[in-house]
Scaffold this active site. Sequence first.
Site, PDB file in Angstrom:
ATOM      1  N   LYS A 235      22.429 -21.316 -19.071  1.00 39.86           N
ATOM      2  CA  LYS A 235      22.690 -20.082 -19.815  1.00 39.86           C
ATOM      3  C   LYS A 235      22.545 -20.344 -21.306  1.00 39.86           C
ATOM      4  O   LYS A 235      22.663 -21.484 -21.770  1.00 39.86           O
ATOM      5  CB  LYS A 235      24.099 -19.550 -19.516  1.00 39.86           C
ATOM      6  N   ASP A 236      22.318 -19.273 -22.034  1.00 38.85           N
ATOM      7  CA  ASP A 236      22.101 -19.381 -23.468  1.00 38.85           C
ATOM      8  C   ASP A 236      23.288 -20.040 -24.161  1.00 38.85           C
ATOM      9  O   ASP A 236      24.441 -19.822 -23.784  1.00 38.85           O
ATOM     10  CB  ASP A 236      21.891 -17.998 -24.079  1.00 38.85           C
TER      11      ASP A 236
END
Length: 558
Positions: A235-236
């Site tokens: 995930k970012d």
Amino acid sequence: METAKTTTDESDVGIFCYISQLPGFRGILKQRYSDFIVNEVDNDGNVVHLTSLEVPPEIAETVDGGEKNVSNQIGKSYASEIESFRSLAGDSDALRLEAFLTQVTTESEDSTSISPILLSPSSDKANRTAMHNFFKENFKFLVTDTVDGPDASSKCIRVRLNSGGHNNGGRNSKKRRDRSDKPFDSRGSSHWPERLGKFLRFHLYKENKDTQEAIGLIGKMLGIQPRSFGFAGTKDKRSVSTQRVTVFKQHASRVAALNERLIGIKVGDFCHVKEGLLLGQLLGNRFTVTLRGVIADSEDTIKGSADSLGRHGFINYFGLQRFGSGSVPTHLIGAALLRGEWKSAASMILDPREGERDVVRKAREYYKESDDIEGTLRQLPRHLIAERAILQCLKKCPGNYLQALKAIPRTLRMMYVHSYQSYLWNHAASARVQKYGTHQVVVGDLVYCKRDDTARETSGVNLECEDLSYDEVDDCSNLDETPGTYVPEWKSTLVKVDSYIIALKETLSSFCVHIYQSSLEYHTNHLFFFIMHVMLTVNSILLVLLTIVNLMHISFIT
């Protein structure tokens, strides 16, 4: 659209075309990390949220029973074993071990406070092997490994408490060799309760941290390797994200206790499962995005753009985040890896770059000027996982840049190659749209349609729909957010426009093509989700294929 703190433009990574001819509007994405909220969606369509930090009672009860067995092992007298150890290792090490066992006995309820001990340096490998075997046979609740000694010719044996009570094999043992091929660190309790799954699954909530950094920190606190963990996708970093994570043979109470020490990270919703998560085992991600500083000609422009997006979808480009936020885009590193330029790739990862914090910039500049690995490691922040892995390996194997790159965790290492793959995809997608537009299907396109729509004709092209199993269509495993992608079996139909694409599949089996998506909810999961209209043409695929082949220095006959 502007992205905060990026030095790479969309045109630099092959993004040239738009579906809509509207003027559009501008805004700032991720001005704050809380402007970008990511919730994983599992394969059953459930959106992942962190709802509880508590350990479920049924898990806690099973763990309590297991801990009593460990306590019984620790509580017995080991006087005779210590005397045998004295004859093997000498008085000083026997005294160290005796003191350590006393500490284990008195502080067994709080094992996290018990620090490992180092035995005396030794250059006699046979003696060290005998000591490892001695611990394996007589102290099953302890783990030993070998670390560097005070000089190049000597090594020290480190002894620590294994809260799981597992038995660790020697450096060259078959178990250790087998572990290197497994996706997780297979060391774990040999007394694991039968009714519990061997993997603890939990929900990981993190703020402004990437997945590798968060898992690395949790692993360090637990004293286990990063490969003990499994997750469906990265995930970012600049976001607030929640995702599922699995870890091999760990008790929920031990992981839950970390919440008091973790900053910007929380773990919870614990349960035990039989299998660990693999990369790609997710339906997608749900995003809640806030744009700030929006500039538009009028509100009608914004409404028109949003309406166009909902009705016509968008070209499924890989966005700027795929190529990193630094001044050295990750696809350039990936290209160097594909060319086999190991030193160049390592240098691009280590060299100074624009826009970083002073502490990072100074550490990079120090290494560039001095080549002092030890001094650089003292300055380099621990969240720079790739940089530290390279330097630590170069410290042991000077000049071996290939080995140094292999020291980077596999998921992170493959990110560079996938980034270059995405760079090629963007350019090929732009070429497809520039040549044929987006309003019609042309020969060579692959179209994904629902089962009840298979009889429909599209744009004057005769579409031949066949029921195909996943094994008969292009493998998408190398184009997900992370390597080793698992693709579930979908009850859908792949529309085949040109039989030549099937022949091409044999050469391009790992290159899953996709370009145009109408789904907004799951649009960043680069698999086959609701892909509605045009796909990459044969000519564009060949262009990508030839580029990859040229990079890999492979000759072939078309």
